[in-house]
Scaffold this active site. Sequence first.
Site, PDB file in Angstrom:
ATOM      1  N   CYS A 119      34.692  38.807  18.503  1.00 15.38           N
ATOM      2  CA  CYS A 119      34.365  40.226  18.307  1.00 15.38           C
ATOM      3  C   CYS A 119      34.712  41.024  19.567  1.00 15.38           C
ATOM      4  CB  CYS A 119      32.882  40.388  17.994  1.00 15.38           C
ATOM      5  SG  CYS A 119      32.372  39.532  16.498  1.00 15.38           S
TER       6      CYS A 119
ATOM      7  N   ASP B 283      31.262  24.014  59.686  1.00 14.46           N
ATOM      8  CA  ASP B 283      31.183  24.615  61.008  1.00 14.46           C
ATOM      9  C   ASP B 283      29.889  24.082  61.623  1.00 14.46           C
ATOM     10  OD1 ASP B 283      31.619  26.419  63.178  1.00 14.46           O
ATOM     11  OD2 ASP B 283      30.088  27.717  62.301  1.00 14.46           O
TER      12      ASP B 283
ATOM     13  N   CYS C  43      29.938  37.991  19.623  1.00 12.03           N
ATOM     14  CA  CYS C  43      30.757  36.782  19.791  1.00 12.03           C
ATOM     15  C   CYS C  43      32.037  37.092  20.558  1.00 12.03           C
ATOM     16  CB  CYS C  43      31.103  36.176  18.428  1.00 12.03           C
ATOM     17  SG  CYS C  43      32.231  37.175  17.443  1.00 12.03           S
TER      18      CYS C  43
END
Length: 705
Positions: A18, A399, A15
């Site tokens: 953690c 472009d 997690c």
Amino acid sequence: MATKTEQYRLENLSCANCAAKFERNIKEIETVTDVQLNFGAAKLTVTGDVSIAQLEAAGAFDGIKISKASERKGTKKQPFLKKKENQLALFALTFVLMGILCSFFLGEGHIFVNSIYAIAIIVGGYPIFKTGIKNLRHFEFDMKTLMTIAIIGAAIIGEWQEAAIVVFLFAVSEALEAYSINKARQSISQLVELAPVNAVIKRAHGEHVHEIEVATEEIQIGDILLVKPGQKIAMDGVVVEGSSTVNQAAITGESIPVTKNITDHVFAGTINEAGALEVKVTKRVEDTTIAKIIHLVEEAQTQKAPSQKFVDRFAKYYTPIIMLVALLVAIIPSIITGDWTHWIYQGLAVLVVGCPCALVISTPVAIVTAIGNAARQGVLIKGGAYLEELGRVQAVAFDKTGTLTKGQPEVMEVITEVGEEHTLLAKVAAVEKKSQHPLARAILSKAFDEKIHIPSTENFQSVTGKGAYATVEGDIIYVGSASWINSLVTVSEHSMTRIKNLSSKGYSVIVAASTTQVIGVIAIADQVRPESKTVIEMLHTNGIQHTVMLTGDAPLTAEKIASQLAIDDVRASLLPENKLQAMKELQQQYGSVAMVGDGVNDAPALASANIGIAMGGAGSDAALETAQIVFMRDDLTKLPFTMKLSKRTLTIIKQNITFALGLKLMAILLVIPGWLTLWIAIFADIGATLLVILNALRLMKNGTK
């Protein structure tokens, strides 16, 4: 003495909280000077003298396993029952069911029944308590701290069954979060495993040439790689022997195999399908295109999106506020009513429902999933911030050459003013031989087809945005735009009329001159990509307010192509600095503007755009470095795909934050009549987490509908 920097791959990183704690623990190691943890890619970069054992000790609280990134060991699929989070959930479930069954025979509150619940709580909740109690001692408040207080508190007031069920459901929530993050990381881990670890090469030993199998890290530039049909190509290189079709989906996202002949480039991680190939290696393993893609995709996880930064800041204050609310719910009504047990129970339920689990993963799981999906489609997005910004774009600048057109112009007409056509082509080709301009290739291709001898040149000079000149067989020859040539020598009215007529057809016109007169005119046409018109229509349909072409070509040529494609605005005859100025004007008018180009000639405009998008990044270091988003092949249809993905990701992030906070708010409101229970609290928490995960994983689909 130089301090070494090493990269590691992580397993069992469950997690975001953690990860933050793991990073703090590593920073506390005296010999470590710097640490960067990439949660999305499960990758760690450490500067300092530190062993793997020390790093694993810093992550022992979460069972984190570490290996060097260079080892490239394959990802092992862990059986369901071998995963720690699944074992804990099943253990807790077993004892909860046993407790419920025994309560039918022995009654609620029986010491034996409560003992069974206690086993479920102690064993199933051990990892929670171990971290939570340690956090409490250091006044650190995260999800496990809240759960520890809630579970122990529930047991103290005699709610053993609900405490055990909370342990089980929290274990399920942890397992779901681990599953979702691992699923989102798969796109990255699959990329890492694309290129083979070993390869067969031809290497000379004295007078003999041997075929030997070596690790890719040992292969040198210039080695000859042997690739059999069905094998993956291990390194970037050039085909020197053989012909085959190669599946390049891993690099470019295109499903149709590409034919490769001698002198063609091939990429590491692609699959040789038909014939045997011999490939001369052109890049070391760390410099291959696939290695750069992996690096960019992994680094994209560290570039936090604005919504993720907001959630991180919000979560920092959210947890202490929830703890304060829970304390007030437990104390104030208890003092007023005298019913301490009921309101302490309500306060504990607020702690459970207030866990920020769903909120914390709401954004990163969506970002990681979307970036991974895009990479599989041949689109590199360099960070969550760019993914979000693309969804806010109101105008798109293109472009022309190589973006809206194929970038493979052809000579349509050759008109001489002095001498023969072959002589004119020879002189112009001699100058253009050293030019990087796309139109130069058309002239050289024409000269090659006509089998014209191209003389040597001296003193070549390129004049940016105007043309080039060189000394050819003793004469200075100028090749460039009509306006530039007109500033050097006189262009007759007859020639100017011809030039205007050719330009009106949509041709790019190159004028050649000596120091005294015009010697000829060459008309070149670049073919419009067949998908360009559809792409422009899709952009307008999907809410883009303004499309514009920024090109160095003559106005008549540019306007002809723009009218074919229904582009809103045309700005022609632009030098690089003019494109930059045009970009600033567009930003003032429309706010967020994207620029699509080739990543080389358009570098200033790409850099100044809110989002720079480079076409055809496969094998192009400049494109990979310049733009924030890279299309690995020349496929303009990736633009509406990526914009839809961006908008869809933004929508899902907003939905996730709404789900995470909305469900919890609804549950907390049940405190007012005193109806909130630990069951409702944990289901609100796990429900929000599940909704957030499933919603984010929808971004793994290839479609954008």
